[in-house]
Design a protein around this motif. Structure first.
Motif, mmCIF file in Angstrom:
data_model
loop_
_atom_site.group_PDB
_atom_site.id
_atom_site.type_symbol
_atom_site.label_atom_id
_atom_site.label_comp_id
_atom_site.label_asym_id
_atom_site.label_seq_id
_atom_site.Cartn_x
_atom_site.Cartn_y
_atom_site.Cartn_z
ATOM 1 N N HIS A 1 -4.278 1.245 9.745
ATOM 2 C CA HIS A 1 -5.681 1.132 10.132
ATOM 3 C C HIS A 1 -6.590 0.862 8.946
ATOM 4 N N THR A 2 -6.202 1.280 7.748
ATOM 5 C CA THR A 2 -7.015 0.962 6.574
ATOM 6 C C THR A 2 -6.903 -0.514 6.210
ATOM 7 N N ILE A 3 -5.778 -1.138 6.552
ATOM 8 C CA ILE A 3 -5.600 -2.556 6.259
ATOM 9 C C ILE A 3 -6.297 -3.398 7.317
ATOM 10 N N GLN A 4 -6.031 -3.091 8.585
ATOM 11 C CA GLN A 4 -6.717 -3.790 9.680
ATOM 12 C C GLN A 4 -6.676 -2.887 10.905
ATOM 13 N N PRO A 5 -7.818 -2.485 11.420
ATOM 14 C CA PRO A 5 -7.819 -1.672 12.636
ATOM 15 C C PRO A 5 -7.103 -2.400 13.772
ATOM 16 N N GLY A 6 -6.210 -1.675 14.433
ATOM 17 C CA GLY A 6 -5.475 -2.237 15.542
ATOM 18 C C GLY A 6 -4.153 -2.890 15.153
ATOM 19 N N LEU A 7 -3.781 -2.814 13.858
ATOM 20 C CA LEU A 7 -2.526 -3.429 13.417
ATOM 21 C C LEU A 7 -1.329 -2.723 14.012
ATOM 22 N N TYR A 8 -1.364 -1.397 14.059
ATOM 23 C CA TYR A 8 -0.216 -0.629 14.562
ATOM 24 C C TYR A 8 -0.685 0.330 15.604
ATOM 25 N N ARG B 1 0.840 -1.214 0.000
ATOM 26 C CA ARG B 1 0.000 0.000 0.000
ATOM 27 C C ARG B 1 0.870 1.257 0.000
ATOM 28 N N ILE B 2 1.955 1.237 0.765
ATOM 29 C CA ILE B 2 2.869 2.379 0.795
ATOM 30 C C ILE B 2 3.480 2.588 -0.582
ATOM 31 N N ARG B 3 3.882 1.509 -1.222
ATOM 32 C CA ARG B 3 4.516 1.609 -2.536
ATOM 33 C C ARG B 3 3.545 2.037 -3.630
ATOM 34 N N SER B 4 2.278 1.723 -3.482
ATOM 35 C CA SER B 4 1.328 1.986 -4.560
ATOM 36 C C SER B 4 0.605 3.327 -4.433
ATOM 37 N N LEU B 5 0.778 4.030 -3.343
ATOM 38 C CA LEU B 5 0.099 5.308 -3.152
ATOM 39 C C LEU B 5 0.930 6.420 -3.783
ATOM 40 N N GLY B 6 0.427 7.006 -4.847
ATOM 41 C CA GLY B 6 1.185 8.001 -5.597
ATOM 42 C C GLY B 6 0.645 9.410 -5.525
ATOM 43 N N ASP B 7 -0.225 9.698 -4.576
ATOM 44 C CA ASP B 7 -0.832 11.020 -4.455
ATOM 45 C C ASP B 7 0.055 11.929 -3.597
ATOM 46 N N VAL B 8 0.641 12.924 -4.206
ATOM 47 C CA VAL B 8 1.547 13.840 -3.506
ATOM 48 C C VAL B 8 0.834 14.560 -2.374
ATOM 49 N N GLU B 9 -0.361 15.039 -2.641
ATOM 50 C CA GLU B 9 -1.121 15.768 -1.611
ATOM 51 C C GLU B 9 -1.353 14.896 -0.381
ATOM 52 N N TRP B 10 -1.674 13.611 -0.605
ATOM 53 C CA TRP B 10 -1.939 12.724 0.519
ATOM 54 C C TRP B 10 -0.690 12.578 1.381
ATOM 55 N N TRP B 11 0.462 12.356 0.760
ATOM 56 C CA TRP B 11 1.696 12.196 1.531
ATOM 57 C C TRP B 11 2.048 13.469 2.298
ATOM 58 N N LEU B 12 1.831 14.620 1.695
ATOM 59 C CA LEU B 12 2.136 15.875 2.390
ATOM 60 C C LEU B 12 1.147 16.134 3.522
ATOM 61 N N ASP B 13 -0.110 15.762 3.336
ATOM 62 C CA ASP B 13 -1.110 15.951 4.374
ATOM 63 C C ASP B 13 -0.922 14.984 5.543
ATOM 64 N N HIS B 14 -0.370 13.807 5.269
ATOM 65 C CA HIS B 14 -0.211 12.772 6.292
ATOM 66 C C HIS B 14 1.253 12.513 6.629
ATOM 67 N N ARG B 15 2.060 13.550 6.611
ATOM 68 C CA ARG B 15 3.494 13.374 6.846
ATOM 69 C C ARG B 15 3.807 12.787 8.222
ATOM 70 N N ASP B 16 2.974 13.051 9.216
ATOM 71 C CA ASP B 16 3.245 12.567 10.572
ATOM 72 C C ASP B 16 2.452 11.325 10.955
ATOM 73 N N ASP B 17 1.371 11.038 10.255
ATOM 74 C CA ASP B 17 0.524 9.915 10.659
ATOM 75 C C ASP B 17 0.275 8.918 9.529
ATOM 76 N N ALA B 18 1.083 8.925 8.500
ATOM 77 C CA ALA B 18 0.851 8.072 7.335
ATOM 78 C C ALA B 18 0.883 6.589 7.692
ATOM 79 N N LEU B 19 1.857 6.171 8.471
ATOM 80 C CA LEU B 19 1.982 4.749 8.796
ATOM 81 C C LEU B 19 0.780 4.260 9.599
ATOM 82 N N VAL B 20 0.382 5.034 10.589
ATOM 83 C CA VAL B 20 -0.763 4.646 11.419
ATOM 84 C C VAL B 20 -2.046 4.634 10.579
#
Length: 128
Positions: free
Chosen positions: A121-128, A98-117
């Motif tokens: 959570h989109t894959i499985q709530p409670g994973l991280y 999912r990290i490798r396939s997300l190509g939206d620049v705006e999304w990465w800039l908007d989620h610079r601090d919480d992208a991993l979390v």
């Protein structure tokens, strides 16, 4: 006790302890300069050292910053994989894809601090 900023082989920096004799300090600095940081070493050990990302497209020139954020998040995910339970490894593989396939620049800039979390959570709530 003194500290000196040293750049590792992977171009990330670390602090080296400069207390002690010259030969000891020189050996510490040389060891740090010829090694990789734990995140890059984990990424290399997992075979993710040559990430296959989808291209980032942006007309305003912010793709470089978004790519730095995306690569940092991938390194963090690779470190988590090393310590993940065996039964959760397929979920982490999906996270890395999912990290490798997300190509939206705006999304990465908007989620610079919480992208991993957020992605975990989109894959499985409670994973991280």
């Amino acid at each position: 006790m003194g500290l000196k900023r040293v750049f590792r082989r992977c171009k990330h920096s670390t602090l080296a302890d400069t207390s002690g004799s010259y030969t000891v300090v020189a050996a510490r600095i040389r060891a740090a300069e010829t090694s990789r940081c734990p995140e890059c070493e984990a990424e290399r050990a997992l075979g993710h050292d040559v990430p296959r990302f989808v291209p980032l497209w942006d007309e305003e020139g912010r793709a470089v910053e978004a790519d730095h954020i995306r690569r940092r998040v991938l390194r963090q995910a690779c470190v988590l994989v090393v310590h993940a339970p065996q039964d959760e490894l397929p979920l982490y593989d999906r996270l890395i894809e999912r990290i490798r396939s997300l190509g939206d620049v705006e999304w990465w800039l908007d989620h610079r601090d919480d992208a991993l979390v957020y992605l975990a959570h989109t894959i499985q709530p409670g994973l991280y």
